[in-house]
Scaffold this active site. Structure first.
Site, PDB file in Angstrom:
ATOM      1  N   HIS A  98      49.013  27.767 -13.558  1.00  0.00           N
ATOM      2  CA  HIS A  98      49.212  28.890 -12.623  1.00  0.00           C
ATOM      3  C   HIS A  98      47.896  29.572 -12.254  1.00  0.00           C
ATOM      4  CE1 HIS A  98      53.515  28.559 -12.889  1.00  0.00           C
ATOM      5  NE2 HIS A  98      53.535  28.804 -14.189  1.00  0.00           N
ATOM      6  N   ASP A 154      55.791  20.532 -15.405  1.00  0.00           N
ATOM      7  CA  ASP A 154      56.259  21.771 -16.019  1.00  0.00           C
ATOM      8  C   ASP A 154      57.489  22.244 -15.223  1.00  0.00           C
ATOM      9  OD1 ASP A 154      55.082  24.217 -17.853  1.00  0.00           O
ATOM     10  OD2 ASP A 154      56.104  25.000 -16.069  1.00  0.00           O
TER      11      ASP A 154
END
Ligand SMILES: [Zn+2]
Length: 334
Positions: free
Chosen positions: A154, A190
């Site tokens: 992220h 993910d």
């Protein structure tokens, strides 16, 4: 497959995070690592390659911010961990502001990424761990596992978010490029979309980014990972997003994964970086897919069938009791 890990990744220990409107215990805690280490056994040490490989991805002022943020937070007399409360969504000027609250907003995208005393040290060694895994591939290993913590996907070039501070997969991909391995494919599996990785490489035609993740209409990070995001400029067509609905089980998951693998094979990469999160597990407390422990081995076998040297970089996974076995199942599949 060799497992790389450095004990200094334990030092990052925020106490709490803002979640659904209240403060809750920080989910990305060191118990995750203990679960993985217990299941994986012996690990290999991580050499220090310095900041130069990090600077291929992250600008110096952002690294300086990460190094000093907690110190500056304490100097301002604040309790607990450093966390921002103002985010410059309207324009994002490169102002050089002194106040720690301003810099926390400038360099972050959410409120779930606090900076604690050991955050920089752990993030630094997490990135070094990814580099150590890459070096194993350069030495001839077909696959390596970088037990990175904190995770990275992220984090953008100059912002943190989603428990991530440095983008470990991107640091490894850039180092692979610098080492002459040619075009790199990054497969992100993910539960959450790897918005930071996509942001870093979205305009690049020499790095392919494919992601299978929860539909951002229902799940974090909401604003990125939609099916119509396919890259820009020279990177047009080198990004592939395959969002899936909540409740997705192994059959539909593997169908999407196969699409990503076909695209990666067509791209012609010399190396695969796999951002692996086990938060696709049915028992994950903050996610909503339905993969079982036994599903991870066949998922990994499909990925290994690409026949590419593969660096597996750890991302999320919060069902701590099952995490070690889920990761071990995945690595056995390779
Ligand atoms: Zn995740």
């Amino acid at each position: 497959m060799r497992v790389f890990w450095d004990e200094r990744q334990r030092r990052h220990a925020p106490v709490q995070e803002l979640h659904n409107g209240g403060f809750v215990p920080f989910a990305e805690h060191i118990g995750r690592v203990d679960s993985m280490l217990a299941a994986l056994g012996a690990t290999h040490s991580v050499p220090d390659r310095g900041e130069a490989p990090l600077l291929r991805v992250h600008p110096g002022p952002y690294l300086d911010f990460l190094k000093s943020a907690f110190i500056d937070w304490k100097a301002a007399g604040r309790p607990g961990d450093a966390a921002g409360y103002v985010w410059p969504v309207i324009g994002r000027r490169a102002l050089e502001l002194d106040r720690i609250d301003a810099r926390l907003g400038q360099y972050s995208m959410d409120a779930s990424t606090p900076i604690a005393e050991g955050t920089w040290e752990s993030a630094y060694w997490s990135a070094q761990t990814a580099l150590a895994g890459l070096e194993a591939l350069l030495a001839g290993d077909r696959a390596a596992f970088a037990l990175c913590r904190p995770p990275g996907h992220h984090a953008g070039a100059d912002y943190m978010g989603g428990y991530c501070y440095l983008n470990n997969a991107a640091v490894a991909a850039e180092a692979a490029w610098a080492a002459g391995l040619g075009r790199v494919a990054i497969l992100d599996i993910d539960y959450h979309h790897g918005n930071g990785t996509q942001d870093i490489f979205g305009a690049r035609g020499d790095v392919f980014f494919a992601s299978v993740h929860a539909d951002p209409r229902t799940d974090y990070p909401f604003f990125w990972g939609h099916g119509d995001e396919g890259g820009a400029g020279e990177g047009e067509g080198a990004t592939l997003n395959l969002p899936l609905p909540r409740g997705t089980g192994i059959r539909d998951y593997e169908a999407a994964l196969d699409k990503a693998l076909e695209a990666i094979a067509a791209f012609g990469a010399g190396l695969l970086v796999c951002s692996f999160g086990a938060d696709t597990f049915a028992g994950d407390p903050i996610c909503a897919f339905a993969l079982e422990t036994a599903d991870y081995a066949p998922v990994a076998r499909r990925i290994a069938s690409l026949g590419l040297p593969s660096l597996v970089v750890m991302e999320g996974g919060y069902a701590v009791d099952a995490l070690g076995e889920n990761v071990a199942s995945f690595l056995r599949g390779f």
